[in-house]
Motif scaffolding. Structure first.
Motif, mmCIF file in Angstrom:
data_model
loop_
_atom_site.group_PDB
_atom_site.id
_atom_site.type_symbol
_atom_site.label_atom_id
_atom_site.label_comp_id
_atom_site.label_asym_id
_atom_site.label_seq_id
_atom_site.Cartn_x
_atom_site.Cartn_y
_atom_site.Cartn_z
ATOM 1 N N MET A 128 0.892 -1.593 -0.220
ATOM 2 C CA MET A 128 -0.078 -0.003 0.118
ATOM 3 C C MET A 128 0.665 1.067 -0.051
ATOM 4 O O MET A 128 2.328 1.181 0.401
ATOM 5 N N GLY A 129 0.340 2.439 -0.505
ATOM 6 C CA GLY A 129 0.790 3.436 -0.559
ATOM 7 C C GLY A 129 2.203 3.794 -1.661
ATOM 8 O O GLY A 129 2.764 4.314 -1.610
ATOM 9 N N SER A 130 2.235 2.811 -2.704
ATOM 10 C CA SER A 130 3.158 2.829 -3.188
ATOM 11 C C SER A 130 3.094 1.961 -4.736
ATOM 12 O O SER A 130 2.071 1.617 -4.807
ATOM 13 N N CYS A 131 3.504 2.504 -5.874
ATOM 14 C CA CYS A 131 3.619 1.723 -7.219
ATOM 15 C C CYS A 131 4.726 1.422 -7.870
ATOM 16 O O CYS A 131 5.843 1.975 -7.075
ATOM 17 N N SER A 132 4.765 0.502 -8.799
ATOM 18 C CA SER A 132 6.138 0.355 -8.940
ATOM 19 C C SER A 132 5.578 -0.086 -10.737
ATOM 20 O O SER A 132 4.971 -0.511 -11.843
ATOM 21 N N LYS A 133 7.374 0.011 -11.250
ATOM 22 C CA LYS A 133 6.859 -0.477 -13.418
ATOM 23 C C LYS A 133 8.082 -1.898 -13.399
ATOM 24 O O LYS A 133 8.804 -1.266 -12.458
ATOM 25 N N VAL A 134 7.340 -2.678 -14.347
ATOM 26 C CA VAL A 134 8.214 -3.572 -13.868
ATOM 27 C C VAL A 134 8.417 -4.306 -15.452
ATOM 28 O O VAL A 134 7.244 -3.975 -15.945
ATOM 29 N N ILE A 135 9.904 -4.355 -15.873
ATOM 30 C CA ILE A 135 10.061 -4.701 -17.466
ATOM 31 C C ILE A 135 9.765 -5.929 -17.076
ATOM 32 O O ILE A 135 10.888 -7.092 -16.694
ATOM 33 N N LEU A 136 9.077 -6.852 -18.210
ATOM 34 C CA LEU A 136 8.786 -8.877 -18.544
ATOM 35 C C LEU A 136 9.770 -9.127 -18.985
ATOM 36 O O LEU A 136 10.659 -8.482 -19.801
ATOM 37 N N PRO A 137 10.076 -9.964 -18.968
ATOM 38 C CA PRO A 137 11.284 -11.135 -19.856
ATOM 39 C C PRO A 137 11.293 -10.547 -21.178
ATOM 40 O O PRO A 137 12.104 -10.317 -22.216
ATOM 41 N N ASP A 138 10.057 -10.168 -22.013
ATOM 42 C CA ASP A 138 9.769 -9.757 -23.456
ATOM 43 C C ASP A 138 9.636 -8.747 -23.462
ATOM 44 O O ASP A 138 9.582 -8.004 -24.655
ATOM 45 N N GLN A 139 10.060 -8.018 -22.665
ATOM 46 C CA GLN A 139 10.780 -6.638 -22.581
ATOM 47 C C GLN A 139 8.849 -5.829 -23.366
ATOM 48 O O GLN A 139 9.269 -4.872 -23.563
ATOM 49 N N SER A 140 7.829 -6.280 -22.074
ATOM 50 C CA SER A 140 6.594 -5.587 -22.395
ATOM 51 C C SER A 140 6.951 -5.182 -20.977
ATOM 52 O O SER A 140 7.379 -5.312 -20.198
ATOM 53 N N VAL A 141 6.345 -3.956 -20.288
ATOM 54 C CA VAL A 141 5.650 -3.096 -19.660
ATOM 55 C C VAL A 141 5.025 -2.751 -18.573
ATOM 56 O O VAL A 141 3.996 -2.864 -19.008
ATOM 57 N N VAL A 142 5.011 -3.133 -17.541
ATOM 58 C CA VAL A 142 4.175 -3.180 -16.534
ATOM 59 C C VAL A 142 3.842 -2.383 -15.252
ATOM 60 O O VAL A 142 5.146 -2.286 -14.613
ATOM 61 N N TRP A 143 3.138 -0.992 -15.051
ATOM 62 C CA TRP A 143 2.797 -0.625 -13.980
ATOM 63 C C TRP A 143 2.122 -1.196 -12.930
ATOM 64 O O TRP A 143 0.899 -1.614 -13.406
ATOM 65 N N LEU A 144 2.421 -1.122 -12.049
ATOM 66 C CA LEU A 144 1.627 -2.122 -10.732
ATOM 67 C C LEU A 144 1.178 -0.918 -9.972
ATOM 68 O O LEU A 144 2.102 -0.040 -9.243
ATOM 69 N N ASN A 145 -0.116 -0.981 -9.336
ATOM 70 C CA ASN A 145 -0.317 0.481 -8.285
ATOM 71 C C ASN A 145 -0.027 -0.816 -6.973
ATOM 72 O O ASN A 145 -0.144 -1.587 -6.740
ATOM 73 N N ALA A 146 -0.650 0.255 -6.247
ATOM 74 C CA ALA A 146 -0.979 -0.057 -4.786
ATOM 75 C C ALA A 146 -1.257 -1.369 -4.437
ATOM 76 O O ALA A 146 -2.856 -1.785 -4.562
ATOM 77 N N GLY A 147 -1.212 -1.893 -3.757
ATOM 78 C CA GLY A 147 -1.594 -3.414 -2.943
ATOM 79 C C GLY A 147 -1.831 -4.415 -4.345
ATOM 80 O O GLY A 147 -3.223 -5.368 -3.966
ATOM 81 N N SER A 148 -1.260 -4.484 -5.280
ATOM 82 C CA SER A 148 -1.351 -5.498 -6.168
ATOM 83 C C SER A 148 -0.134 -6.217 -5.829
ATOM 84 O O SER A 148 0.931 -6.119 -6.172
ATOM 85 N N SER A 149 -0.169 -6.902 -6.870
ATOM 86 C CA SER A 149 0.787 -8.605 -7.067
ATOM 87 C C SER A 149 0.184 -9.131 -8.531
ATOM 88 O O SER A 149 -0.381 -9.429 -9.421
ATOM 89 N N LEU A 150 1.870 -9.229 -9.049
ATOM 90 C CA LEU A 150 1.528 -9.557 -10.395
ATOM 91 C C LEU A 150 2.398 -11.123 -10.267
ATOM 92 O O LEU A 150 3.146 -11.503 -10.301
ATOM 93 N N LYS A 151 2.319 -12.677 -10.790
ATOM 94 C CA LYS A 151 3.093 -14.140 -10.733
ATOM 95 C C LYS A 151 3.425 -14.161 -12.156
ATOM 96 O O LYS A 151 2.195 -14.362 -13.186
ATOM 97 N N TYR A 152 3.724 -14.503 -12.670
ATOM 98 C CA TYR A 152 4.542 -15.743 -14.044
ATOM 99 C C TYR A 152 5.096 -16.615 -13.687
ATOM 100 O O TYR A 152 5.664 -16.803 -12.984
ATOM 101 N N SER A 153 4.957 -17.549 -14.748
ATOM 102 C CA SER A 153 6.070 -18.758 -14.437
ATOM 103 C C SER A 153 7.067 -18.578 -14.708
ATOM 104 O O SER A 153 7.535 -17.554 -15.306
ATOM 105 N N GLY A 154 8.237 -19.048 -14.304
ATOM 106 C CA GLY A 154 9.571 -19.328 -14.791
ATOM 107 C C GLY A 154 10.216 -19.463 -16.186
ATOM 108 O O GLY A 154 10.551 -20.028 -17.266
ATOM 109 N N ALA A 155 8.661 -19.986 -17.046
ATOM 110 C CA ALA A 155 8.870 -20.688 -18.864
ATOM 111 C C ALA A 155 8.032 -19.491 -19.117
ATOM 112 O O ALA A 155 7.795 -19.580 -20.571
#
Length: 337
Positions: A128-155
């Motif tokens: 809570m109270g923050s957000c984050s930018k994530v660069i995925l393995p395929d170079q897609s970009v994701v901004w995650l809002n507060a209180g969020s979670s993003l999950k993906y497999s090693g494949a």
């Protein structure tokens, strides 16, 4: 080599403290891909870092880091011996292919000891109270809002591009016609080839929204909630699904309004206050208790820039002076006057 190793050590330290420039992020990725042993180094460091720095004390982090990994400077190449440790279930920073900008997010890498210690999945969690930018393995970009979670497999990006979202995220997906990008949530699945869109899918909220900025998305509503099947969205449209009524509706929007939150802007159009309150809770890391049935149902439209305080927003919401509120730490109570 000594200077190069010192530089790599500084980049690795910056990675764990969330203090890397975009150029340094690229250098780190290149270093990871250059040699398998480099990935093992980061894995070992991540494991130690997570155990040693919860909570993080900034004044102690750099000396501790040099104490444990200063031997990198003394070697002619950055290699470490393998340690026979059980990695299952330990909390570590994401080991490769994932770079996040924003030191307030953290990462979990689960290893599968039954599959030669390969990574089973990665998860990014934003408090809570923050957000984050994530660069995925395929170079897609994701901004995650507060209180969020993003999950993906090693494949990810090998067999598929499938991720699981709980919360809100804005996606800029790299196009790959051979591997569609799929976002899975509790209520629906979203399939795209390459596009920009926003998803708001908190499991503890009754409404899930998918807003399209550009491109095209195919939305599959889970049969558990709806028999509507597939919905295709075009730009500047939003699908809103209500889990309580099991009904979906598509409405016209201004696409860029859907992701103003990533710039700290709170914007809402004809939203009941009880839903706005959930956004305020996440943005300001508070718990809001609405002891007014009329306020819960009252509908508001408005926009607040990032420099607005919570007090200022609550005061502007109550322009007619019908309510009163008091704060005790992270708890906020709102009553009728």
């Amino acid at each position: 080599m000594k200077k190069e190793n010192e530089y790599i050590e500084d980049i690795l330290f910056g990675y764990f403290t969330g203090d890397l420039s975009e150029a340094q992020e690229k250098e780190l990725l290149q270093w990871l891909e250059a040699d398998e042993s480099n990935k093992e180094i980061l894995s070992k460091m991540a494991d130690w870092w997570a155990m040693a720095h919860v909570p993080l004390f900034v004044s102690d982090m750099k000396p501790d880091f040099e104490k444990h990994f200063g031997n990198l400077k003394k070697t002619s190449s950055l290699t470490v011996y393998r340690q026979k440790i059980n990695l299952l279930g330990k909390i570590v920073a994401s080991v490769l292919l994932l770079i996040a900008v924003g030191s307030l997010s953290y990462f979990i890498g689960k290893y599968d000891v039954n599959n030669n210690n390969k990574i089973a999945y990665f998860e990014t969690v934003v408090p809570m109270g923050s957000c984050s930018k994530v660069i995925l393995p395929d170079q897609s970009v994701v901004w995650l809002n507060a209180g969020s979670s993003l999950k993906y497999s090693g494949a990810f990006n090998k067999a598929n591009r499938e991720i699981f979202l709980n919360g809100e995220a804005y996606f800029e997906v790299k196009r790959d016609s051979l591997k569609p990008f799929v976002v899975k949530s509790e209520v629906l699945d979203i399939q795209v080839l390459g596009t920009c869109f926003n998803v708001k899918a908190y499991q503890n909220e009754p409404v899930t929204d998918v807003a399209l900025v550009s491109g095209k998305v195919n939305i599959h509503l889970n049969r558990k909630f709806s028999t509507s099947g597939e919905v295709v969205l075009s730009p500047n449209r939003m699908l809103s699904f209500n889990k309580k009524t099991n009904r979906a509706k598509v409405m016209e929007i201004k696409g860029e309004d859907a992701y103003t939150w990533k710039d700290g802007i709170l914007k809402f159009t004809e939203q009941p206050f009880d839903r706005i309150a959930r956004d305020l809770e996440r943005k300001y890391d508070v718990s809001i208790h609405i002891n007014s049935e009329s306020l819960k149902k009252e509908v508001f439209s408005g926009s607040f820039s990032s420099d607005y305080s919570l007090s200022e927003i609550l005061n502007e919401v109550d322009m007619d002076k019908k309510y009163t509120w008091k704060r005790n730490g992270h708890e906020i109570m709102i009553y009728d006057k």
